[in-house]
Design a protein around this motif. Structure first.
Motif, short mmCIF file in Angstrom:
data_model
loop_
_atom_site.label_atom_id
_atom_site.label_comp_id
_atom_site.label_asym_id
_atom_site.label_seq_id
_atom_site.Cartn_x
_atom_site.Cartn_y
_atom_site.Cartn_z
N ALA A 50 -8.36 12.21 -7.59
CA ALA A 50 -9.71 11.67 -6.74
C ALA A 50 -9.84 10.22 -6.89
O ALA A 50 -10.16 9.63 -5.87
N ALA A 51 -9.71 9.67 -8.09
CA ALA A 51 -9.82 8.34 -8.06
C ALA A 51 -8.69 7.53 -7.39
O ALA A 51 -9.06 6.46 -6.56
N ALA A 52 -7.57 8.13 -7.54
CA ALA A 52 -6.42 7.30 -6.79
C ALA A 52 -6.72 7.65 -5.20
O ALA A 52 -6.21 6.49 -4.27
N GLN A 53 -7.33 8.69 -4.74
CA GLN A 53 -7.33 8.81 -3.26
C GLN A 53 -8.63 7.78 -2.82
O GLN A 53 -8.53 7.44 -1.76
N ASN A 54 -9.67 7.44 -3.85
CA ASN A 54 -10.36 6.56 -3.47
C ASN A 54 -9.95 5.08 -3.29
O ASN A 54 -10.30 4.23 -2.61
N GLU A 55 -9.11 4.80 -4.40
CA GLU A 55 -8.29 3.72 -4.27
C GLU A 55 -7.71 3.39 -2.99
O GLU A 55 -7.73 2.31 -2.39
N ILE A 56 -6.93 4.24 -2.52
CA ILE A 56 -6.05 4.33 -1.35
C ILE A 56 -6.82 4.08 -0.31
O ILE A 56 -6.67 3.37 0.61
N GLY A 57 -7.81 4.94 0.03
CA GLY A 57 -8.83 4.61 1.06
C GLY A 57 -9.33 3.34 0.95
O GLY A 57 -9.54 2.61 2.23
N THR A 58 -9.80 2.56 0.14
CA THR A 58 -10.46 1.36 -0.11
C THR A 58 -9.44 0.33 0.54
O THR A 58 -9.54 -0.43 1.17
N LYS A 59 -8.28 0.43 -0.16
CA LYS A 59 -7.38 -0.26 0.21
C LYS A 59 -6.63 -0.14 1.81
O LYS A 59 -6.43 -1.08 2.48
N GLN A 60 -6.78 0.95 2.35
CA GLN A 60 -6.38 1.27 3.82
C GLN A 60 -7.89 0.63 4.61
O GLN A 60 -7.39 -0.06 5.51
N LEU A 113 0.70 -1.13 -0.13
CA LEU A 113 0.11 -0.08 0.00
C LEU A 113 0.95 1.20 0.10
O LEU A 113 0.63 2.26 -0.70
N GLN A 114 1.93 1.29 0.85
CA GLN A 114 2.96 2.62 0.88
C GLN A 114 3.50 2.61 -0.65
O GLN A 114 3.69 3.79 -0.80
N SER A 115 3.85 1.54 -1.13
CA SER A 115 4.66 1.75 -2.34
C SER A 115 3.55 2.31 -3.68
O SER A 115 4.18 3.03 -4.16
N ARG A 116 2.37 1.88 -3.48
CA ARG A 116 1.50 2.36 -4.08
C ARG A 116 1.04 3.74 -4.11
O ARG A 116 0.89 4.80 -4.95
N VAL A 117 1.09 4.10 -2.84
CA VAL A 117 0.91 5.71 -2.69
C VAL A 117 2.08 6.53 -3.03
O VAL A 117 1.74 7.58 -3.84
N GLN A 118 2.91 5.96 -3.03
CA GLN A 118 4.30 6.68 -3.15
C GLN A 118 4.30 6.73 -4.96
O GLN A 118 4.73 7.54 -5.37
N ARG A 138 1.96 9.12 -5.92
CA ARG A 138 2.36 10.57 -5.67
C ARG A 138 3.56 11.31 -6.56
O ARG A 138 3.37 12.09 -6.96
N THR A 139 4.33 10.09 -6.94
CA THR A 139 5.49 10.63 -7.87
C THR A 139 4.70 10.79 -9.22
O THR A 139 5.42 11.86 -9.84
N GLY A 140 3.99 10.09 -9.73
CA GLY A 140 3.34 10.19 -10.73
C GLY A 140 2.41 11.53 -11.01
O GLY A 140 2.71 12.35 -12.01
N PHE A 141 1.78 11.88 -10.02
CA PHE A 141 1.16 13.10 -10.12
C PHE A 141 1.76 14.16 -9.72
O PHE A 141 1.70 15.32 -10.26
N ASP A 142 2.92 14.35 -8.85
CA ASP A 142 3.68 15.12 -8.90
C ASP A 142 4.46 15.71 -10.17
O ASP A 142 4.73 16.74 -10.34
N GLY A 143 4.96 14.67 -10.91
CA GLY A 143 5.49 14.84 -12.29
C GLY A 143 4.55 15.69 -13.10
O GLY A 143 4.81 16.64 -13.89
N GLU A 144 3.28 15.03 -13.07
CA GLU A 144 2.28 15.86 -14.35
C GLU A 144 2.09 17.21 -13.71
O GLU A 144 1.67 18.12 -14.63
N GLU A 145 1.89 17.26 -12.60
CA GLU A 145 1.56 18.84 -11.85
C GLU A 145 2.80 19.82 -12.32
O GLU A 145 2.56 20.93 -12.76
N GLN A 146 3.94 19.15 -12.34
CA GLN A 146 4.97 19.98 -12.76
C GLN A 146 5.13 20.48 -14.14
O GLN A 146 5.58 21.36 -14.57
#
Length: 184
Positions: free
Chosen positions: A92-102, A48-53, A56-64
């Protein structure tokens, strides 16, 4: 007038308290089933932590990249807005995914504890009978007690024989009933 004679009620004799203590947290953490489950639960938490990372890395790159496009004026305003909206939707979909996994990880942890606790209860009852005890208390519920009252190790030893392992993945939760439509 009649006078009622009331005989004193004889109270039923209450046996003296004979207590044993059990540290269920220690039982859960030190029994073979608990140790095996902990290894698997830790692997789930690490995944789960790897998926979060990863997200986050992918979205940070896209935001930049989007910010560079804004700063460099390499996209039109409608293109920027469309990309920003797409990014927000995927985040938002990623947050839902992570919430479900948590939530699933928490359910799995609770399921492990329940299985161990359920298996330990008859063992505690049997040990109570053997020791002539009529009360079993959580070790943490006492301020002070003699170590001779503690049956934690005995419970753990017997639990290792009775329950060598547990299921780590909680069964699927029943679907919530659909809301009934209101009558006319």
């Amino acid at each position: 007038m009649s006078t009622a004679i009331v005989a004193p009620a004889h109270a039923q004799a209450v046996p003296a308290a004979s207590i044993v203590l059990v540290d269920m947290e220690d039982v859960i953490n030190s029994c073979n089933a608990g140790k095996g489950a902990q290894t698997q639960l830790q692997a789930q938490a690490n995944a789960l932590q790897s998926r979060v990372q990863q997200l986050r890395t992918g979205f940070d790159g896209e935001e930049q990249a989007l910010q560079k496009a804004v700063d460099g004026k390499t996209m039109t305003q409608p293109q920027i807005e469309a990309k920003a909206k797409d990014l927000q939707t995927r985040e938002a979909a990623a947050q839902n995914e992570i919430g479900t996994k948590q939530r699933q990880l928490q359910l799995n942890q609770q399921y492990v504890v329940k299985q161990i606790n359920d298996a330990a209860q008859p063992i505690i009852t049997a040990i109570m009978k053997e020791k002539g005890a009529n009360i079993a208390l959580a070790r943490g519920a006492t301020l002070q007690a003699s170590d001779a009252l503690d049956i934690t190790n005995l419970v753990t030893t017997r639990l290792n024989s009775a329950l060598p392992s547990v299921q780590v993945n909680a069964p699927a939760q029943p679907a919530a009933p659909a809301a009934k439509s209101q009558g006319r």
